[in-house]
Design an enzyme around this catalytic site. Structure first.
Site, PDB file in Angstrom:
ATOM      1  N   ASN A   1      36.907  40.934  43.402  1.00 28.49           N
ATOM      2  CA  ASN A   1      37.492  39.673  42.942  1.00 28.49           C
ATOM      3  C   ASN A   1      36.538  38.823  42.093  1.00 28.49           C
ATOM      4  O   ASN A   1      36.997  38.000  41.303  1.00 28.49           O
ATOM      5  CB  ASN A   1      37.928  38.881  44.188  1.00 28.49           C
ATOM      6  CG  ASN A   1      38.266  37.440  43.891  1.00 28.49           C
ATOM      7  OD1 ASN A   1      39.345  37.121  43.421  1.00 28.49           O
ATOM      8  ND2 ASN A   1      37.308  36.535  44.150  1.00 28.49           N
TER       9      ASN A   1
ATOM     10  N   TYR B   1      37.198  39.226  28.170  1.00 25.30           N
ATOM     11  CA  TYR B   1      37.886  39.168  29.462  1.00 25.30           C
ATOM     12  C   TYR B   1      39.098  40.104  29.482  1.00 25.30           C
ATOM     13  O   TYR B   1      39.327  40.819  30.460  1.00 25.30           O
ATOM     14  CB  TYR B   1      38.306  37.720  29.704  1.00 25.30           C
ATOM     15  CG  TYR B   1      38.937  37.407  31.037  1.00 25.30           C
ATOM     16  CD1 TYR B   1      38.146  37.191  32.169  1.00 25.30           C
ATOM     17  CD2 TYR B   1      40.320  37.266  31.173  1.00 25.30           C
ATOM     18  CE1 TYR B   1      38.719  36.857  33.390  1.00 25.30           C
ATOM     19  CE2 TYR B   1      40.903  36.935  32.383  1.00 25.30           C
ATOM     20  CZ  TYR B   1      40.100  36.729  33.483  1.00 25.30           C
ATOM     21  OH  TYR B   1      40.680  36.394  34.694  1.00 25.30           O
TER      22      TYR B   1
ATOM     23  N   LYS C   1      39.628  43.170  31.981  1.00 28.33           N
ATOM     24  CA  LYS C   1      40.757  43.191  32.926  1.00 28.33           C
ATOM     25  C   LYS C   1      41.644  44.433  32.712  1.00 28.33           C
ATOM     26  O   LYS C   1      42.237  44.949  33.670  1.00 28.33           O
ATOM     27  CB  LYS C   1      41.571  41.897  32.801  1.00 28.33           C
ATOM     28  CG  LYS C   1      40.839  40.657  33.349  1.00 28.33           C
ATOM     29  CD  LYS C   1      40.312  40.884  34.745  1.00 28.33           C
ATOM     30  CE  LYS C   1      39.995  39.621  35.501  1.00 28.33           C
ATOM     31  NZ  LYS C   1      39.331  39.877  36.801  1.00 28.33           N
TER      32      LYS C   1
HETATM   33  P1  NAP Z   1      36.903  31.176  40.689  1.00 26.67           P
HETATM   34  O1  NAP Z   1      37.500  30.055  41.476  1.00 26.67           O
HETATM   35  O2  NAP Z   1      36.053  30.848  39.514  1.00 26.67           O
HETATM   36  O3  NAP Z   1      36.095  32.114  41.705  1.00 26.67           O
HETATM   37  C1  NAP Z   1      35.327  33.189  41.260  1.00 26.67           C
HETATM   38  C2  NAP Z   1      34.225  33.430  42.256  1.00 26.67           C
HETATM   39  O4  NAP Z   1      33.454  34.551  41.787  1.00 26.67           O
HETATM   40  C3  NAP Z   1      33.254  32.238  42.370  1.00 26.67           C
HETATM   41  O5  NAP Z   1      33.034  31.917  43.729  1.00 26.67           O
HETATM   42  C4  NAP Z   1      31.987  32.767  41.692  1.00 26.67           C
HETATM   43  O6  NAP Z   1      30.786  32.284  42.271  1.00 26.67           O
HETATM   44  C5  NAP Z   1      32.086  34.256  41.976  1.00 26.67           C
HETATM   45  N1  NAP Z   1      31.228  35.021  41.090  1.00 26.67           N
HETATM   46  C6  NAP Z   1      31.084  34.894  39.747  1.00 26.67           C
HETATM   47  N2  NAP Z   1      30.183  35.755  39.267  1.00 26.67           N
HETATM   48  C7  NAP Z   1      29.727  36.458  40.345  1.00 26.67           C
HETATM   49  C8  NAP Z   1      28.780  37.505  40.500  1.00 26.67           C
HETATM   50  N3  NAP Z   1      28.102  37.993  39.453  1.00 26.67           N
HETATM   51  N4  NAP Z   1      28.553  37.991  41.746  1.00 26.67           N
HETATM   52  C9  NAP Z   1      29.207  37.489  42.819  1.00 26.67           C
HETATM   53  N5  NAP Z   1      30.124  36.507  42.722  1.00 26.67           N
HETATM   54  C10 NAP Z   1      30.379  35.995  41.500  1.00 26.67           C
HETATM   55  O7  NAP Z   1      38.032  32.161  40.135  1.00 26.67           O
HETATM   56  P2  NAP Z   1      39.496  32.556  40.680  1.00 26.67           P
HETATM   57  O8  NAP Z   1      40.478  31.856  39.821  1.00 26.67           O
HETATM   58  O9  NAP Z   1      39.583  32.459  42.149  1.00 26.67           O
HETATM   59  O10 NAP Z   1      39.525  34.088  40.201  1.00 26.67           O
HETATM   60  C11 NAP Z   1      39.250  35.184  41.059  1.00 26.67           C
HETATM   61  C12 NAP Z   1      39.533  36.467  40.313  1.00 26.67           C
HETATM   62  O11 NAP Z   1      40.892  36.473  39.875  1.00 26.67           O
HETATM   63  C13 NAP Z   1      38.691  36.660  39.060  1.00 26.67           C
HETATM   64  O12 NAP Z   1      38.369  38.029  38.904  1.00 26.67           O
HETATM   65  C14 NAP Z   1      39.605  36.218  37.958  1.00 26.67           C
HETATM   66  O13 NAP Z   1      39.262  36.806  36.719  1.00 26.67           O
HETATM   67  C15 NAP Z   1      40.945  36.702  38.474  1.00 26.67           C
HETATM   68  N6  NAP Z   1      42.105  36.007  37.915  1.00 26.67           N
HETATM   69  C16 NAP Z   1      42.253  34.652  38.046  1.00 26.67           C
HETATM   70  C17 NAP Z   1      43.369  34.044  37.483  1.00 26.67           C
HETATM   71  C18 NAP Z   1      43.610  32.567  37.588  1.00 26.67           C
HETATM   72  O14 NAP Z   1      44.550  32.075  36.945  1.00 26.67           O
HETATM   73  N7  NAP Z   1      42.861  31.813  38.342  1.00 26.67           N
HETATM   74  C19 NAP Z   1      44.312  34.810  36.805  1.00 26.67           C
HETATM   75  C20 NAP Z   1      44.125  36.186  36.699  1.00 26.67           C
HETATM   76  C21 NAP Z   1      43.016  36.774  37.263  1.00 26.67           C
HETATM   77  P3  NAP Z   1      29.911  31.112  41.618  1.00 26.67           P
HETATM   78  O15 NAP Z   1      30.725  29.919  41.579  1.00 26.67           O
HETATM   79  O16 NAP Z   1      28.734  31.003  42.511  1.00 26.67           O
HETATM   80  O17 NAP Z   1      29.554  31.578  40.236  1.00 26.67           O
END
Ligand code: NAP
Length: 247
Positions: A84, A148, A152
């Site tokens: 994730n 991105y 993905k």
């Molecule tokens: P988020 O709130 O930004 O959470 C992402 C988490 O990943 C953060 O806690 C971040 O930690 C951690 N992270 C980043 N780089 C890392 C690394 N190198 N090693 C370990 N942890 C790391 O994002 P989210 O919206 O929950 O998204 C979660 C996943 O769903 C992602 O893969 C995203 O691309 C995907 N996604 C999200 C959406 C959306 O609309 N939100 C849509 C499609 C897909 P830090 O804060 O410490 O950096």
């Protein structure tokens, strides 16, 4: 035991909590150890399962190997991996730097590869496992996201190949591809675009067939199903979760 990368907040934290409700012990890895510890503590007290928080950068091979060793030592096994962890470094192609490209490919693609390689060793030993990659509707193309969207889309191909290679060991691998989910990631995007996050969310929701933005729990529910015994014949699939055919 389930390991959720990037589990301190957002979709990762919601997924960890949902899997804990189904009885799984939970390991959270994140760059933000304090955040991961706080989330792990909340899950332990709400769901009564064992939890562990580990600081690891998923794009670094040595840190991933150490993390998997540590969670297996602390929680006894590793049956479920949710890839994730994610970041965005959006820019139009003519302005996108190599660093923007490498950072995004490093966390999403290299990170999921390293974590899957380490985790499958544990799963193969027990002849049971579940791997879920977080893809995105951006895999279908999205302005400003060459890095991105490529990552993905790559995560979808990775899930299909893991499904083919690991199926004989009772391991399934799938990708979930969310549309607009209200999280720090989407709020940070709104701020970067000079928009108020709440107004931007409402505007985006008007374009979504079910007329609301997604919440992390929506994605968590789907992942929990894919990680259950009931989903043992679903493998190598990409499931879009976007309140419509495409967000
Ligand atoms: P988020 O709130 O930004 O959470 C992402 C988490 O990943 C953060 O806690 C971040 O930690 C951690 N992270 C980043 N780089 C890392 C690394 N190198 N090693 C370990 N942890 C790391 O994002 P989210 O919206 O929950 O998204 C979660 C996943 O769903 C992602 O893969 C995203 O691309 C995907 N996604 C999200 C959406 C959306 O609309 N939100 C849509 C499609 C897909 P830090 O804060 O410490 O950096």
């Amino acid at each position: 035991m389930a390991l959720v990368t990037g589990g301190a907040r957002g979709i990762g934290a919601a997924t960890a909590e949902r899997l804990a409700e189904d009885g799984a012990a939970i390991a959270l890895c994140d760059l933000d150890l304090a955040g991961a510890e706080a989330t792990a503590g909340q899950i332990a007290s709400r769901c009564g399962v064992k939890t562990a928080a580990v600081r690891a950068d998923v794009s670094k091979a040595d840190e991933v190997e150490r993390m998997v060793e540590e969670v297996v030592l602390r929680l006894g096994s590793l049956d479920i991996l949710v890839n994730n962890a994610g970041i965005t470094r959006d820019n139009l192609i003519h302005k996108m730097t190599e660093d923007d490209w490498d950072a995004v490919a490093g966390v999403h693609l290299r990170g999921a590869f390293l974590c899957s390689r380490a985790a499958q060793r544990e799963m193969v030993k027990r002849n049971w496992g579940r791997i879920v990659n977080l893809s995105s509707v951006s895999a279908l193309g999205n302005r400003g996201q060459t890095n991105y969207s490529a990552a993905k889309a790559g995560l979808q191909g990775m899930a299909k190949t893991l499904a083919i290679e690991l199926g004989r060991y009772g391991i399934t691998a799938n990708a979930v591809a969310p549309g607009f989910i209200d999280s720090e990631m989407t709020r940070a995007t709104a701020v970067r675009l000079g928009r108020d996050p709440e107004e931007w969310k409402e505007e985006r929701a008007r374009e979504i067939p079910v007329r609301r933005a997604g919440v992390p729990r929506d994605v968590a529910n789907l992942i929990a199903f894919l990680c259950s015994d009931e989903a043992s014949f679903i493998s190598g699939q990409v499931i879009y979760i976007a309140g419509g055919p495409r967000a």
